[in-house]
Design a protein around this motif. Sequence first.
Motif, PDB file in Angstrom:
ATOM      1  N   SER A   7      17.808  44.857   3.481  1.00 58.93           N
ATOM      2  CA  SER A   7      18.175  46.050   4.245  1.00 58.93           C
ATOM      3  C   SER A   7      18.576  45.697   5.679  1.00 58.93           C
ATOM      4  CB  SER A   7      17.007  47.031   4.279  1.00 58.93           C
ATOM      5  OG  SER A   7      17.305  48.142   5.106  1.00 58.93           O
ATOM      6  N   GLU A   8      19.506  46.481   6.212  1.00 57.61           N
ATOM      7  CA  GLU A   8      19.870  46.412   7.631  1.00 57.61           C
ATOM      8  C   GLU A   8      19.610  47.765   8.290  1.00 57.61           C
ATOM      9  OE1 GLU A   8      23.895  45.063   7.853  1.00 57.61           O
ATOM     10  OE2 GLU A   8      23.396  43.017   7.213  1.00 57.61           O
ATOM     11  N   HIS A   9      18.597  48.464   7.801  1.00 55.60           N
ATOM     12  CA  HIS A   9      18.263  49.799   8.295  1.00 55.60           C
ATOM     13  C   HIS A   9      17.803  49.717   9.750  1.00 55.60           C
ATOM     14  CE1 HIS A   9      17.394  54.007   7.145  1.00 55.60           C
ATOM     15  NE2 HIS A   9      16.507  53.948   8.121  1.00 55.60           N
ATOM     16  N   ARG A  10      17.970  50.825  10.463  1.00 54.14           N
ATOM     17  CA  ARG A  10      17.525  50.947  11.852  1.00 54.14           C
ATOM     18  C   ARG A  10      16.446  52.015  11.946  1.00 54.14           C
ATOM     19  NH1 ARG A  10      21.476  52.810  16.857  1.00 54.14           N
ATOM     20  NH2 ARG A  10      19.941  52.671  18.550  1.00 54.14           N
ATOM     21  N   PHE A  11      15.277  51.620  12.431  1.00 55.25           N
ATOM     22  CA  PHE A  11      14.168  52.549  12.608  1.00 55.25           C
ATOM     23  C   PHE A  11      13.935  52.787  14.097  1.00 55.25           C
ATOM     24  CE2 PHE A  11      13.142  50.459   8.531  1.00 55.25           C
ATOM     25  CZ  PHE A  11      12.995  51.570   7.717  1.00 55.25           C
ATOM     26  N   ARG A  12      13.377  53.961  14.394  1.00 53.24           N
ATOM     27  CA  ARG A  12      13.017  54.291  15.777  1.00 53.24           C
ATOM     28  C   ARG A  12      11.562  54.738  15.803  1.00 53.24           C
ATOM     29  NH1 ARG A  12      18.214  56.398  15.208  1.00 53.24           N
ATOM     30  NH2 ARG A  12      19.746  55.600  16.708  1.00 53.24           N
ATOM     31  N   VAL A  13      10.818  54.207  16.777  1.00 50.22           N
ATOM     32  CA  VAL A  13       9.412  54.579  16.947  1.00 50.22           C
ATOM     33  C   VAL A  13       9.182  54.955  18.404  1.00 50.22           C
ATOM     34  CG1 VAL A  13       8.797  52.132  17.232  1.00 50.22           C
ATOM     35  CG2 VAL A  13       7.011  53.815  16.712  1.00 50.22           C
ATOM     36  N   PHE A  50       6.466  44.979  15.126  1.00 51.44           N
ATOM     37  CA  PHE A  50       7.749  44.315  14.917  1.00 51.44           C
ATOM     38  C   PHE A  50       7.597  43.069  14.045  1.00 51.44           C
ATOM     39  CE2 PHE A  50      11.250  41.485  16.291  1.00 51.44           C
ATOM     40  CZ  PHE A  50      12.319  42.295  15.928  1.00 51.44           C
ATOM     41  N   SER A  51       6.535  42.306  14.276  1.00 49.47           N
ATOM     42  CA  SER A  51       6.307  41.106  13.468  1.00 49.47           C
ATOM     43  C   SER A  51       6.095  41.455  12.006  1.00 49.47           C
ATOM     44  CB  SER A  51       5.095  40.334  14.005  1.00 49.47           C
ATOM     45  OG  SER A  51       5.343  39.838  15.300  1.00 49.47           O
ATOM     46  N   ALA A  52       5.328  42.524  11.745  1.00 51.29           N
ATOM     47  CA  ALA A  52       5.076  42.925  10.364  1.00 51.29           C
ATOM     48  C   ALA A  52       6.357  43.372   9.675  1.00 51.29           C
ATOM     49  CB  ALA A  52       4.039  44.047  10.333  1.00 51.29           C
ATOM     50  N   VAL A  53       7.208  44.103  10.404  1.00 51.30           N
ATOM     51  CA  VAL A  53       8.470  44.578   9.837  1.00 51.30           C
ATOM     52  C   VAL A  53       9.406  43.423   9.550  1.00 51.30           C
ATOM     53  CG1 VAL A  53      10.564  45.879  10.366  1.00 51.30           C
ATOM     54  CG2 VAL A  53       8.329  46.897  10.822  1.00 51.30           C
ATOM     55  N   ARG A  54       9.590  42.547  10.515  1.00 51.81           N
ATOM     56  CA  ARG A  54      10.573  41.476  10.370  1.00 51.81           C
ATOM     57  C   ARG A  54      10.124  40.405   9.376  1.00 51.81           C
ATOM     58  NH1 ARG A  54      15.774  42.009  12.704  1.00 51.81           N
ATOM     59  NH2 ARG A  54      15.778  39.823  13.335  1.00 51.81           N
ATOM     60  N   LEU A  80       8.730  57.375  13.542  1.00 55.50           N
ATOM     61  CA  LEU A  80       7.287  57.348  13.741  1.00 55.50           C
ATOM     62  C   LEU A  80       6.983  57.495  15.227  1.00 55.50           C
ATOM     63  CD1 LEU A  80       6.273  54.259  11.520  1.00 55.50           C
ATOM     64  CD2 LEU A  80       6.285  56.672  10.837  1.00 55.50           C
ATOM     65  N   ALA A  81       5.743  57.831  15.525  1.00 51.31           N
ATOM     66  CA  ALA A  81       5.292  57.894  16.917  1.00 51.31           C
ATOM     67  C   ALA A  81       3.845  57.453  16.977  1.00 51.31           C
ATOM     68  CB  ALA A  81       5.442  59.306  17.476  1.00 51.31           C
ATOM     69  N   VAL A  82       3.489  56.773  18.050  1.00 48.10           N
ATOM     70  CA  VAL A  82       2.104  56.373  18.311  1.00 48.10           C
ATOM     71  C   VAL A  82       1.655  57.109  19.557  1.00 48.10           C
ATOM     72  CG1 VAL A  82       0.530  54.471  18.846  1.00 48.10           C
ATOM     73  CG2 VAL A  82       2.451  54.101  17.270  1.00 48.10           C
ATOM     74  N   THR A  83       0.617  57.938  19.428  1.00 47.58           N
ATOM     75  CA  THR A  83       0.159  58.734  20.564  1.00 47.58           C
ATOM     76  C   THR A  83      -1.316  59.050  20.422  1.00 47.58           C
ATOM     77  OG1 THR A  83       0.454  60.811  21.778  1.00 47.58           O
ATOM     78  CG2 THR A  83       0.860  60.873  19.421  1.00 47.58           C
ATOM     79  N   HIS A  96       6.517  53.376   7.309  1.00 42.67           N
ATOM     80  CA  HIS A  96       5.217  53.979   7.622  1.00 42.67           C
ATOM     81  C   HIS A  96       4.080  53.122   7.084  1.00 42.67           C
ATOM     82  CE1 HIS A  96       1.892  56.949   6.877  1.00 42.67           C
ATOM     83  NE2 HIS A  96       2.151  57.175   8.148  1.00 42.67           N
ATOM     84  N   ARG A  97       4.186  52.675   5.835  1.00 37.22           N
ATOM     85  CA  ARG A  97       3.131  51.831   5.254  1.00 37.22           C
ATOM     86  C   ARG A  97       2.997  50.521   6.027  1.00 37.22           C
ATOM     87  NH1 ARG A  97       5.712  53.185   0.368  1.00 37.22           N
ATOM     88  NH2 ARG A  97       6.621  51.083   0.305  1.00 37.22           N
ATOM     89  N   THR A  98       4.117  49.925   6.379  1.00 42.30           N
ATOM     90  CA  THR A  98       4.096  48.653   7.104  1.00 42.30           C
ATOM     91  C   THR A  98       3.471  48.824   8.481  1.00 42.30           C
ATOM     92  OG1 THR A  98       6.091  47.942   5.923  1.00 42.30           O
ATOM     93  CG2 THR A  98       5.514  46.750   7.933  1.00 42.30           C
ATOM     94  N   ALA A  99       3.851  49.880   9.189  1.00 43.04           N
ATOM     95  CA  ALA A  99       3.287  50.135  10.513  1.00 43.04           C
ATOM     96  C   ALA A  99       1.795  50.425  10.433  1.00 43.04           C
ATOM     97  CB  ALA A  99       4.021  51.309  11.169  1.00 43.04           C
ATOM     98  N   LEU A 100       1.399  51.170   9.425  1.00 42.56           N
ATOM     99  CA  LEU A 100      -0.014  51.521   9.280  1.00 42.56           C
ATOM    100  C   LEU A 100      -0.860  50.276   9.039  1.00 42.56           C
ATOM    101  CD1 LEU A 100      -1.826  54.003   9.277  1.00 42.56           C
ATOM    102  CD2 LEU A 100      -1.496  54.168   6.808  1.00 42.56           C
TER     103      LEU A 100
END
Length: 312
Positions: A90-96, A111-115, A144-147, A285-289
């Motif tokens: 994939s070459e998808h673009r995500f925004r957090v 970022f490390s987990a995603v890449r 996604l958002a972290v708050t 979402h799963r990867t970030a979590l």
Amino acid sequence: MDLNLVRTFVAVHETRNLTVAAARLYVSQPAVSQALAKLRRALGDPLFERTGRTMEPTPLAQSVYPGFRDSLVAVDRALDAVHTFEPRTSEHRFRVAMSELGEIGYFPALFSAVRTQAPGVRVDVVPLDLDRLPGWLGRGTVDLAVTSLPLTGSFEHEVLKSEGYVALMGRGHPLATQGADLPGYLQAHHAVVSGDSGRPTLEAALRRVGASITPAATVNHFASLPPLLATRDDLIATVPVSIAAGWATSWPLAMRELPFELVGAEVSLLKRTTAQHAAALDWFHRTALRALRGEPGEFSAIGAPPTPDPQD
């Protein structure tokens, strides 16, 4: 009804803009306008009315949107079961959306987990704006958002950790050796960050003990605190534990427990509600979590400058 008309309606409702909706759907703006015209005739309602640069939904559009969106998500998930998201290619673009501290402390792990799984995927950080965040998540501006602050609206969220607070100061500050009792804490000179989302919680805790503080210094960025506190033995700051612990290892700083009860803040991961790219969003979402849940944060990244070698 043509499924593409439903997709167009949902895209316009979530973006409030024909051009942005067209870009999301990979069609021309006239194609979006033509689809809206068909929908208006089918439903007997204007659906959207232009207000300035935005397309505001009519009451009927507001009422049918949840059903259209949920149905579209169900269809997309059924299709995703056949054509799954493939992170390796994939070459998808995500925004957090993240605050300054989130970007410093949590983004490297995310970022490390995603890449690691998706070397071609791009991840952009959007500066956290709590007033605009509900709209961003509701329209798909961010994925996604972290708050640590609750938001209005029904957004899927997962608690990453609970964050307590401590007093942070230079090692030469009197409270570093004597301990931070309430009179000493209140009489100290305080440095605060103007955009600190934890300040309302701190102010509420102080009101419960009938006290308040007047800042001696207000800075714009958390990154300004370590060098300021390290060079001034008359300043203290109230910061999250993970930040203080990280900075205390790389700066000549000491952290002490607060002399009053301050309920820790729950840092949460929030997920957008829009329908597009559901499989990609689920994977992100799963990867970030997995990457962030329980992550203390690498706040020592705001490190002290190296000590000069006397032989240089």
